[in-house]
Design a protein around this motif. Sequence first.
Motif, short mmCIF file in Angstrom:
data_model
loop_
_atom_site.label_atom_id
_atom_site.label_comp_id
_atom_site.label_asym_id
_atom_site.label_seq_id
_atom_site.Cartn_x
_atom_site.Cartn_y
_atom_site.Cartn_z
N ASN A 142 11.92 -2.71 -2.92
CA ASN A 142 11.95 -3.84 -3.86
C ASN A 142 11.04 -4.99 -3.44
N GLN A 143 9.80 -4.63 -3.05
CA GLN A 143 8.80 -5.63 -2.71
C GLN A 143 7.81 -5.79 -3.87
N PRO A 144 7.01 -6.87 -3.88
CA PRO A 144 6.00 -7.01 -4.94
C PRO A 144 5.03 -5.84 -4.97
N VAL A 145 4.57 -5.51 -6.17
CA VAL A 145 3.68 -4.35 -6.34
C VAL A 145 2.41 -4.51 -5.52
N ASN A 146 1.88 -5.73 -5.44
CA ASN A 146 0.63 -5.94 -4.71
C ASN A 146 0.77 -5.60 -3.24
N ASP A 147 1.96 -5.81 -2.68
CA ASP A 147 2.17 -5.46 -1.27
C ASP A 147 2.02 -3.96 -1.07
N TYR A 148 2.56 -3.17 -1.98
CA TYR A 148 2.45 -1.71 -1.86
C TYR A 148 1.01 -1.26 -2.07
N ILE A 149 0.30 -1.90 -2.99
CA ILE A 149 -1.11 -1.54 -3.21
C ILE A 149 -1.93 -1.83 -1.97
N ASN A 150 -1.69 -2.98 -1.33
CA ASN A 150 -2.42 -3.32 -0.11
C ASN A 150 -2.09 -2.38 1.03
N LYS A 151 -0.86 -1.88 1.07
CA LYS A 151 -0.42 -1.04 2.18
C LYS A 151 -0.80 0.42 2.01
N PHE A 152 -0.64 0.96 0.79
CA PHE A 152 -0.85 2.38 0.57
C PHE A 152 -2.11 2.70 -0.23
N GLY A 153 -2.72 1.69 -0.85
CA GLY A 153 -3.85 1.94 -1.71
C GLY A 153 -3.41 2.15 -3.15
N PRO A 154 -4.31 1.95 -4.13
CA PRO A 154 -3.92 2.05 -5.55
C PRO A 154 -3.40 3.43 -5.94
N PHE A 155 -4.04 4.51 -5.44
CA PHE A 155 -3.63 5.86 -5.86
C PHE A 155 -2.22 6.18 -5.40
N TRP A 156 -1.99 6.06 -4.08
CA TRP A 156 -0.67 6.43 -3.56
C TRP A 156 0.41 5.45 -4.01
N ALA A 157 0.04 4.20 -4.20
CA ALA A 157 1.02 3.25 -4.71
C ALA A 157 1.49 3.66 -6.10
N GLU A 158 0.57 4.14 -6.94
CA GLU A 158 0.96 4.60 -8.28
C GLU A 158 1.80 5.87 -8.20
#
Length: 724
Positions: free
Chosen positions: A51-67
């Motif tokens: 339950n973290q902000p989406v941008n944090d996951y994008i920065n951590k895993f990259g756009p592909f894996w975050a999606e």
Amino acid sequence: MTEINGAPGAPTAAARRWREAYELLSSMRFAITLLSVICIASVIGTVVQQNQPVNDYINKFGPFWAEVFARFQLFNVYSAGWFLVILAFLVVSTSLCIARNTPKILADLRSFKEHVREQSLAAFHHKAEARVPLARQPALDHVAAVLGRHGWQARAQVREHGTMVAARAGRANKLGYLAAHSAVVLVCVGGLADGDLMVRLQMALRGVSSFDGGFQFISQVPAEHRLPASNPTFRGNLLVPEGQRAGVALLSMPNGTVLQELPFDVELKKFIVEYYDTGMPRLFASDIVIHDRESGQAIPATVKVNEPAEHRGILIYQSSFEDGGSAVKLRAEPLTPGGKPFELAMRVGESTQLVNNQGGDPLRLELTGLKVINVENLAEASAADAPGTDVRAVDLRGTLDKHLGAGINPDKAKALRNIGPAVTFRLRDSAGQAREYHHYMLPVELDGKRVFLAGVRDSTAEAFRYLRMPADENSSLDGWLRMRAALLDPDMRDKAARRYADQATPEGKAEMHEQLRLTAARALTLFAGLENVPAPAAGASAPALPPGTTLGGLAALSQFIEVSVPPADRSRIAEVMLRILNGALFDLNQMAREQAGLKPLEPGPATEAFMTQAVLSLSDSFLYPAPVLLQLTDFTPVQASVFQVARAPGKALVYLGAVLLIVGIFAMLYVRERRLWVWLADDAAHGGTRLQMALSTPRRTLDIDTEFDTLRRELSAPAGGTAP
């Protein structure tokens, strides 16, 4: 009876499929498979922060894996639909497994299995024969006494040729199986009852939907986003500033937020925090008043960590604390030429617009937090381990990350210390992009130097990078700010270059004066970032500048030398220019002090340390991505408690399940089920009674061997009985 292909009584294909599905669903292997999947999902939910902000996951895993992870709802595993479905199937599977096996277990518990044939006793692993000089009835009494003394329950069956005694012990092992499996059902049902599934069901039945913002105040949120106080189960957060009250909790859902009305208001009288000597907090507590809406009662209570208050079946936990709208005063010091200092008075949570005096886009200042107590690890290196940086070094760009880097050196031993208040804010541009800043109010002693720390980061996924600015003799930042303002003033730079040339020109070499003045002026202009330095040749390295910054400081000087000076002469020229720059900056600082009515700095170690750190921080300040430096000058703190409010009817089921699980596991692991058969038959050849005994147990252990040997000896002991 049905008939298929002429075979009366054969089940239909549909009936067979239903039976196979039932067998699979109620099987132990299916339940274990589901439990394994839930365990794997729980591991993911523990490793991946939820339950973290989406941008944090994008920065951590990259756009592909975050999606990809978002599609499988791995960022909110415990409320994901597939997780709840698996949990529900586990409840059904385990319940069917219990229903299927309970009759067999109960029948087995009631049965002594006294109908076992005497010939089959020879097939057991634990078996023995003995002869006792007693008639069959006294021998039976003796066997009953021995078994009763060891805690066995026994039943005798008299047959034509003898008597079969069947005994059992450790029946709790079977009950442990039922208790452990029932515990799984209770815990899962309790979790489903208190989880998002029930909240979603309530939302569906009442036509309530979640929202993802767009409302400035809770009172503006319409009824279609609110759940009533009669909602049977929920778990949400309630933020209450000191001196205020609130009665609407926030429920975080996968697609947004839902408001939960409470049957009472919580008023925060005072938030209490106590600290250890090291500055670490040891107690969080809130003095509250619960205002019941129905009765009008005002009920005082104190909420501590792990000591909740309860009202109308709703538990109020101390979850955390935040700023409740503290009032702060900031002084904005311009970092660009021509700017004037100004004051700001704001509250945490407010925002205002800053106009760029250089004609650029305005920035929005968002004040996000005030933290009065900041405990950091400030272990200091010894003087021998931390010598001052030599600003004459030729490789200048390599030192930038060291000084515009982490404020705390993680490699040192821990020395926790409270370093005073700090303010956190964001500067957002017209495109909506924001950087976060973290500025300390008081100077901090690092590596033997007292410095002010101004931190910045591009996203919450990064650590803050700190600009270290030296404190002057009055423990203020005024000395460094005066020096930087003088550096950006062309008249001051020109006068400083002249003064340096006057002092540095050797006697009898007046022709060198103008050359020294021009070189000092050029060095100051380059250092001030006011001269466009040509880009290096293709393939050469160039400093990476944050957006909104200019090439200045030691990086500009280094690039100028790299572009303008042949490689063979770079080391010598760099040393000369740095010596001239240091001298000119010292004279610039002395002139700024004279202009402010202060006495000049006296030569010595303190002045040398100040100037060394000042040169480095002035250089690094050109990498600081903001047109102003905001200093915290005063504040009035207002705390806010974050409570977790929960109505959890499934809690009793979970507690009962936990108790049953402990009992069941203990019974299955530490209680051994055993069955013993003793066949008593008349010994016509020798007189007395012949005993044939056998013991059965699911697990063979050394304890079982010892127990059987003890029983064999005691059963064959009376009146000279012998065991073969």
